[in-house]
Design an enzyme around this catalytic site. Structure first.
Site, short mmCIF file in Angstrom:
data_model
loop_
_atom_site.label_atom_id
_atom_site.label_comp_id
_atom_site.label_asym_id
_atom_site.label_seq_id
_atom_site.Cartn_x
_atom_site.Cartn_y
_atom_site.Cartn_z
CG HIS A 104 10.85 56.00 8.57
ND1 HIS A 104 10.43 55.43 9.63
CD2 HIS A 104 12.11 56.65 9.04
CE1 HIS A 104 11.04 55.72 10.56
NE2 HIS A 104 12.05 56.48 10.38
CG HIS A 110 16.19 53.49 11.42
ND1 HIS A 110 15.65 53.37 10.17
CD2 HIS A 110 15.74 54.56 12.04
CE1 HIS A 110 14.53 54.05 10.18
NE2 HIS A 110 14.68 55.07 11.03
CD GLU A 136 12.17 55.56 14.19
OE1 GLU A 136 11.12 54.95 13.41
OE2 GLU A 136 13.29 56.20 13.37
CG HIS A 148 15.48 58.96 8.53
ND1 HIS A 148 15.69 59.92 9.66
CD2 HIS A 148 15.10 57.93 9.11
CE1 HIS A 148 14.80 59.32 10.72
NE2 HIS A 148 14.60 58.14 10.51
ZN LIG Z 1 13.57 56.67 11.65
#
Ligand SMILES: [Zn+2]
Length: 244
Positions: free
Chosen positions: A175, A104, A85, A106
């Site tokens: 996500h 980024h 990603e 979760h």
């Molecule tokens: Zn992710």
């Protein structure tokens, strides 16, 4: 160390330590677990960014940092394997010249806000930055097809950057989220307090009745005040992790 072809050059020891520390701090706060990643735009070249190799954030050391161009290709052809990603980072840096750090996550408590119609709003002064708006990126809607939810193509990253627009954070449906800032310290602060806000907002909802969120003006005023104090949490958080 031999300078690899086309590299923008080394970053300072402090910058590298801050990048490593951010991963460790976010893992310690439960914002990152075995997944998620933190990057920093290269201080000497706006067309490059620094991101760890494909590794759980808690294990990141200075030796694991890899330099990428904004197409998310490693500058060194022999670089170790990168994150699937990583386009999240490259495409946001292309779209947002003001952004110098991208995270980024979760982050568990934020996930409900990406899959319901409940809008995340600033519940207290620590998360005033959320008063600038919280967009939701829906990969199915943006790409027009069913995927494994991962931002694994440049086009997904471009869609995410467009949805993020000029905001400090965007939720990602089913996500997690992406958090951006002008530097790695503020980005780390925002990722931690986005998780905190999510928890507190869910708790407030359980109390029942209408919730008195910060007004838009209060949110912007608190954001300015708190970001002027960033050295305080950063010093504390950095002292509590072991940077290698
Ligand atoms: Zn992710």
């Amino acid at each position: 160390m031999t300078k690899s072809k086309g590299s923008a050059g080394p970053i300072t020891k402090e910058q590298r330590e801050d990048l490593v520390a951010a991963s460790l701090i976010l893992a310690q706060h439960g914002v990152l677990d075995a997944f998620g990643h933190v990057s920093m735009r290269h201080p000497a070249d706006a067309n490059r960014y620094m991101l760890s190799r494909n590794l759980a954030p808690e294990l990141v050391t200075s030796a694991d940092i890899v330099e990428y161009d904004l197409d998310s290709e490693p500058v060194d052809a022999n670089a170790p394997r990168g994150f699937l990603e990583r386009y999240i980072h490259g495409e946001i840096y292309k779209a947002r010249p003001d952004v110098h750090a991208v995270i980024h996550t979760h982050s568990p408590s934020v996930v409900p806000f990406g899959v319901t119609r409940t809008i995340m709003q600033p519940i207290y002064h620590m998360s005033g930055f959320l008063g600038r708006g919280v967009p939701v990126y829906d990969i199915a809607k943006e790409s027009g097809r069913q995927t494994d939810i991962l931002v694994r193509e440049p086009g997904h990253g471009r869609d995410l950057a467009r949805v993020l627009a000029d905001k400090p954070m965007a939720l990602m449906r089913g996500h997690g989220n992406v958090v951006v800032a002008q530097d790695i310290r503020v980005a780390t602060y925002r990722a931690i307090y986005t998780e905190m806000n999510a928890r507190l907002q869910l708790q407030a909802m359980m109390c029942g009745g209408p919730i008195e969120f910060l007004s838009k003006e209060e949110a912007l005023l608190t954001e300015a005040t708190l970001e002027g104090q960033i050295h305080r949490p950063w010093e504390l958080w950095k002292a509590k992790v072991k940077i290698r």
